[in-house]
Design an enzyme around this catalytic site. Structure first.
Site, PDB file in Angstrom:
ATOM      1  N   LEU A  65       0.520  -0.677   0.022  1.00  0.00           N
ATOM      2  CA  LEU A  65      -0.066  -0.091  -0.386  1.00  0.00           C
ATOM      3  C   LEU A  65       0.293   0.837  -0.135  1.00  0.00           C
ATOM      4  O   LEU A  65       1.366   1.651   0.847  1.00  0.00           O
ATOM      5  CB  LEU A  65      -1.079   0.196   1.168  1.00  0.00           C
ATOM      6  CG  LEU A  65      -2.280  -1.637   1.011  1.00  0.00           C
ATOM      7  CD1 LEU A  65      -2.568  -1.180   2.431  1.00  0.00           C
ATOM      8  CD2 LEU A  65      -3.000  -1.027   0.419  1.00  0.00           C
ATOM      9  N   GLY A 106       2.903  -5.964   8.049  1.00  0.00           N
ATOM     10  CA  GLY A 106       2.745  -5.114   7.538  1.00  0.00           C
ATOM     11  C   GLY A 106       1.391  -3.936   6.931  1.00  0.00           C
ATOM     12  O   GLY A 106       0.547  -4.788   7.121  1.00  0.00           O
ATOM     13  N   ASP A 107       2.065  -3.470   5.638  1.00  0.00           N
ATOM     14  CA  ASP A 107       0.993  -3.253   4.914  1.00  0.00           C
ATOM     15  C   ASP A 107       1.309  -3.995   3.321  1.00  0.00           C
ATOM     16  O   ASP A 107       0.935  -3.575   2.300  1.00  0.00           O
ATOM     17  CB  ASP A 107       0.912  -2.007   4.636  1.00  0.00           C
ATOM     18  CG  ASP A 107       2.374  -1.398   3.990  1.00  0.00           C
ATOM     19  OD1 ASP A 107       3.992  -1.897   4.326  1.00  0.00           O
ATOM     20  OD2 ASP A 107       2.793   0.092   3.234  1.00  0.00           O
ATOM     21  N   GLU A 108       2.428  -5.414   3.383  1.00  0.00           N
ATOM     22  CA  GLU A 108       2.256  -5.898   2.239  1.00  0.00           C
ATOM     23  C   GLU A 108       1.301  -7.095   2.738  1.00  0.00           C
ATOM     24  O   GLU A 108       0.997  -8.173   3.616  1.00  0.00           O
ATOM     25  CB  GLU A 108       4.021  -6.499   2.671  1.00  0.00           C
ATOM     26  CG  GLU A 108       4.912  -5.513   2.779  1.00  0.00           C
ATOM     27  CD  GLU A 108       6.309  -5.894   2.818  1.00  0.00           C
ATOM     28  OE1 GLU A 108       6.497  -7.358   3.121  1.00  0.00           O
ATOM     29  OE2 GLU A 108       7.262  -5.283   2.220  1.00  0.00           O
TER      30      GLU A 108
END
Length: 253
Positions: A57, A98-100
């Protein structure tokens, strides 16, 4: 007779925790790797290919820092729902941390099929995500890697990661398909970051000053300070070469 319902429920709960992300309920990194490994084995026997997407993201850290981690968690949950809706029921969507995120696509016959899904995923973020009654604009950078003969799980995942890094480096909010030349580009980028670190330690950066002049009134309006790099091997290096790498690595500070 004994009632095993409670024990069975606990076993199922532990299995869920072991293989799924508790925040989004998607597959976690461990389950995703297992699925990729299994898919590669099937693909070799059936002479088909698989594809892996790595998705990050864009600018998520800014939202996390400004609105707090609770808001960030809700944003991750909303993003996960959009990923599931944009993919096929047979695809595996995972949150790696995380945002992965990552997506496994099996039974690939044409590259265009995967690119259509990548386009749908990218467009799914065109609509703002709702967060506490306000719109939160979000985009995603996607790297795609197709399996090749001899690829193992590590290689396929690494290729998707390299492609995603390339997508972020070339402007974000897009998808990029892995090409072998990207490995050398990444190595060059890492070498550049190492050179910048050494250059800071050795004082190789210097400033040149350029006047800003009002030609109509022939007045000096100000001075621009422009950074240059006196590289010991390459000579004078202009900022367009090293500033983007310094910004992404945090060395710009």
């Amino acid at each position: 007779f004994r009632d095993l319902s409670e024990r069975k429920a606990l076993e199922e709960q532990l299995r869920q925790l072991a293989f799924h992300d508790p925040l989004t309920l998607l597959a976690n990194r461990s389950l995703f790797r297992n699925r990729v490994q299994h898919a590669l084995q099937l693909a070799q026997r059936s002479h088909q290919r698989v594809a892996v997407m790595f998705l990050d993201l864009d600018n998520f850290k800014n939202i996390n820092d400004s609105l707090g981690h609770d808001a960030g968690d809700r944003l991750l949950q909303a993003a996960a729902q959009r990923l599931v809706k944009s993919t096929r029921p047979s695809d595996t969507v995972a949150r790696l941390g995380g945002d992965e995120f990552a997506i496994l696509l099996e039974g690939i016959s044409e590259d265009a099929d995967v690119e259509r899904i990548a386009t749908a995923v990218t467009r799914s973020f065109d609509e703002p995500l709702q967060l506490d009654g306000a719109d939160a604009n979000m985009a995603a950078s996607i790297g795609i890697a197709f399996s090749r003969n001899g690829d193992d799980t590590e290689q396929l995942l690494r290729n998707a990661d390299i492609a995603m890094y390339n997508a972020k480096a070339t402007g974000k909010a897009r998808f990029v398909v892995f090409q072998p030349r990207m490995q050398e580009q990444l190595r060059e980028r890492l070498r550049l970051e190492d050179d910048i670190k050494r250059a800071l330690e050795r004082g190789e950066f210097f400033l040149e000053f350029q006047p800003v002049v009002d030609l109509t009134h022939r007045e000096l309006l100000g001075i621009e300070a422009l950074v240059r790099w006196n590289h010991p091997e390459q000579g004078l290096v202009m900022p367009g070469t090293f500033i983007p790498a310094a910004e992404e690595s945090g060395q710009i500070i």
